[in-house]
Design a protein around this motif. Structure first.
Motif, PDB file in Angstrom:
ATOM      1  N   THR A 286      25.363   9.799  31.074  1.00  0.00           N
ATOM      2  CA  THR A 286      24.907   9.840  29.676  1.00  0.00           C
ATOM      3  C   THR A 286      25.958   9.277  28.711  1.00  0.00           C
ATOM      4  OG1 THR A 286      25.747  12.107  29.431  1.00  0.00           O
ATOM      5  CG2 THR A 286      23.447  11.853  30.093  1.00  0.00           C
ATOM      6  N   ASP A 287      26.919   8.506  29.230  1.00  0.00           N
ATOM      7  CA  ASP A 287      28.007   8.039  28.370  1.00  0.00           C
ATOM      8  C   ASP A 287      27.711   6.710  27.677  1.00  0.00           C
ATOM      9  OD1 ASP A 287      28.104   6.495  30.618  1.00  0.00           O
ATOM     10  OD2 ASP A 287      30.216   6.866  31.070  1.00  0.00           O
ATOM     11  N   ARG A 288      26.558   6.102  27.970  1.00  0.00           N
ATOM     12  CA  ARG A 288      26.188   4.863  27.283  1.00  0.00           C
ATOM     13  C   ARG A 288      24.693   4.903  27.014  1.00  0.00           C
ATOM     14  NH1 ARG A 288      28.075  -1.326  28.781  1.00  0.00           N
ATOM     15  NH2 ARG A 288      27.277  -2.269  26.862  1.00  0.00           N
ATOM     16  N   LEU A 289      24.326   5.527  25.912  1.00  0.00           N
ATOM     17  CA  LEU A 289      22.928   5.771  25.593  1.00  0.00           C
ATOM     18  C   LEU A 289      22.371   4.702  24.654  1.00  0.00           C
ATOM     19  CD1 LEU A 289      23.290   9.602  25.011  1.00  0.00           C
ATOM     20  CD2 LEU A 289      22.129   8.518  26.952  1.00  0.00           C
ATOM     21  N   SER A 327      25.629   1.888  37.235  1.00  0.00           N
ATOM     22  CA  SER A 327      26.312   1.590  35.977  1.00  0.00           C
ATOM     23  C   SER A 327      25.333   1.054  34.946  1.00  0.00           C
ATOM     24  CB  SER A 327      27.413   0.541  36.198  1.00  0.00           C
ATOM     25  OG  SER A 327      28.381   1.003  37.114  1.00  0.00           O
ATOM     26  N   VAL A 328      25.491   1.496  33.705  1.00  0.00           N
ATOM     27  CA  VAL A 328      24.713   0.962  32.591  1.00  0.00           C
ATOM     28  C   VAL A 328      25.486  -0.200  31.981  1.00  0.00           C
ATOM     29  CG1 VAL A 328      23.688   1.440  30.345  1.00  0.00           C
ATOM     30  CG2 VAL A 328      23.664   3.200  32.121  1.00  0.00           C
ATOM     31  N   ARG A 329      24.931  -1.395  32.067  1.00  0.00           N
ATOM     32  CA  ARG A 329      25.591  -2.598  31.536  1.00  0.00           C
ATOM     33  C   ARG A 329      25.229  -2.868  30.084  1.00  0.00           C
ATOM     34  NH1 ARG A 329      29.658  -2.490  34.743  1.00  0.00           N
ATOM     35  NH2 ARG A 329      29.210  -2.980  36.925  1.00  0.00           N
ATOM     36  N   ASP A 361      19.958  -1.775  31.130  1.00  0.00           N
ATOM     37  CA  ASP A 361      20.250  -2.623  32.285  1.00  0.00           C
ATOM     38  C   ASP A 361      21.166  -1.818  33.212  1.00  0.00           C
ATOM     39  OD1 ASP A 361      18.784  -4.746  31.310  1.00  0.00           O
ATOM     40  OD2 ASP A 361      20.512  -5.672  30.319  1.00  0.00           O
ATOM     41  N   ILE A 362      20.700  -1.570  34.426  1.00  0.00           N
ATOM     42  CA  ILE A 362      21.390  -0.687  35.356  1.00  0.00           C
ATOM     43  C   ILE A 362      21.603  -1.406  36.670  1.00  0.00           C
ATOM     44  CG2 ILE A 362      21.208   1.475  36.650  1.00  0.00           C
ATOM     45  CD1 ILE A 362      19.500   2.547  34.317  1.00  0.00           C
ATOM     46  N   GLU A 363      22.825  -1.299  37.203  1.00  0.00           N
ATOM     47  CA  GLU A 363      23.115  -1.921  38.492  1.00  0.00           C
ATOM     48  C   GLU A 363      24.109  -1.072  39.268  1.00  0.00           C
ATOM     49  OE1 GLU A 363      26.554  -5.129  37.215  1.00  0.00           O
ATOM     50  OE2 GLU A 363      24.477  -5.785  37.349  1.00  0.00           O
ATOM     51  N   ALA A 364      24.184  -1.372  40.586  1.00  0.00           N
ATOM     52  CA  ALA A 364      25.089  -0.627  41.464  1.00  0.00           C
ATOM     53  C   ALA A 364      26.534  -1.059  41.232  1.00  0.00           C
ATOM     54  CB  ALA A 364      24.688  -0.866  42.906  1.00  0.00           C
TER      55      ALA A 364
END
Length: 364
Positions: A286-289, A327-329, A361-364
């Protein structure tokens, strides 16, 4: 983006069958325009009627009609349509009455919609949700928890008759607890194949924690609905799905929680499920909303719903939350400010819903 994908959640307030089954509906066009601006790979649409349950236009699911009639058709000159070859329209508890008549809402009349259904709805499938994906769905791996009983959650907050609850408020009798379901719509685990890797899409739409009076019935219900997926990703053993398989998610699973949780993290509700199960839970990132200029203009840059005029209530209740291994990019909520309305988008934002589409945008 490598192994990543763009995930989005959009509560398109009460989008019904007759609106999406043919082109030309203003609200559906506005919602599609917003989706096309963002171009998500995975999209959950909250409050889209499940027409297959409703018994209307049963040849084509509403999510497929929405894709065909609106999302695949350019809504502005600068936009392109989006094809979503993979869809899921799960059955919902909304408007579904038990086989036996019960007076869940204690109005003296048993077996009547909407108050005596498992989830609030004027007809079966009302206020449901559906998912559209550009990535393949592992259909054999889908787990639904629509029939999970609220009473089967350990340490639940279910108000039960004779258990210190106010008789003037909403409660369930012991007999009613034997059938009452936890999910007001459904909870779904939908595995998605993204570049050869599996990401579990976790979808739900808990009941609003309001409209209930004494005993805080809906507040308790919302609390435990939000809690369910926190317990699920923690692998709690009490959980069982509609097929009878027990247990939560595997320890090494990747997942993204998407949808309108009807739970804000500001602690204005005494039970604070968002704080306990989402923001203070290391199982969700929840650190990049998502933020927006429109929300910031109204005092909360994280807001995802606008409940009035420019001085009205704004709240953060729609989420795209990945597991810690992802990770939230980038992320945002689609809500232009009043003085920087790019290409007239603000008009469509207002027309589509009182909620704002949120994406990440979410990636491994």
């Amino acid at each position: 983006m490598g192994t990543g994908a763009r995930y989005a959640a959009f509560n398109v307030i009460e989008l019904e069958t007759e609106q999406v089954q043919q082109p030309g509906d203003e609200q559906a066009e506005a919602a599609a325009r917003i989706v096309q601006e963002v171009r998500p790979d995975v999209l959950v649409v909250n409050e889209l009627t499940n027409n297959l349950q409703e018994g209307e236009y049963t040849d084509t699911a509403n999510i497929d009609a929405f894709v065909e009639n609106y999302l695949s058709v350019p809504q502005c000159e600068h936009l392109e349509g989006i094809d979503y070859p993979h869809t899921l329209q799960p059955a919902s508890n909304t408007g579904v009455l038990p086989d036996e008549e019960f007076d869940f809402n204690k109005d003296g009349r048993a077996g009547e919609r909407p108050g005596d259904a498992y989830g609030f709805g004027e007809y079966p499938g009302h206020y449901a949700f559906a998912v559209a994906s550009r990535h393949p769905i592992d259909e054999d791996g889908i787990r639904s928890f629509r029939e999970f009983r609220w009473a089967d959650m350990p340490d639940n907050l279910l108000p039960v008759e004779g258990d210190g609850v106010d008789e003037d408020g909403l409660y369930l009798t012991e007999e009613e607890t034997e059938v009452y379901r936890l999910s007001s719509k459904t909870h779904i685990d939908m595995p998605i194949c993204v570049a050869g890797e599996t990401v579990h899409g976790l979808f739900a739409h808990p009941t609003p924690p309001t409209f209930d009076g004494e005993n805080n019935f809906n507040g308790r219900w919302n609390h435990d609905e939000v809690r369910f997926f926190a317990d699920y990703v923690a692998g709690e053993g009490y959980i069982y799905d509609d097929g009878g398989t027990a247990g939560g998610l595997a320890d090494d699973a990747s997942y993204v929680l998407l949808g309108d949780m009807n739970a804000a993290p500001d602690g204005d509700r005494p039970l604070d499920p968002a704080g306990k199960f989402l923001f203070e839970n290391e199982d969700f990132t929840t650190d990049r909303l998502p933020t927006s200029p429109g929300g910031a203009q109204r005092g909360n840059r994280y807001a995802t719903r606008f409940g009035g005029d420019i001085e009205g209530v704004v709240e953060q209740i729609d989420y795209v939350l990945p597991s810690p291994d992802l990770s939230v990019r980038d992320s945002a909520a689609v809500w232009p400010s009043e003085d920087s309305d790019e290409r007239g988008l603000l008009s469509d934002v207002r027309t589509a819903s009182d909620h704002r589409l949120v994406w990440a945008d979410i990636e491994a």
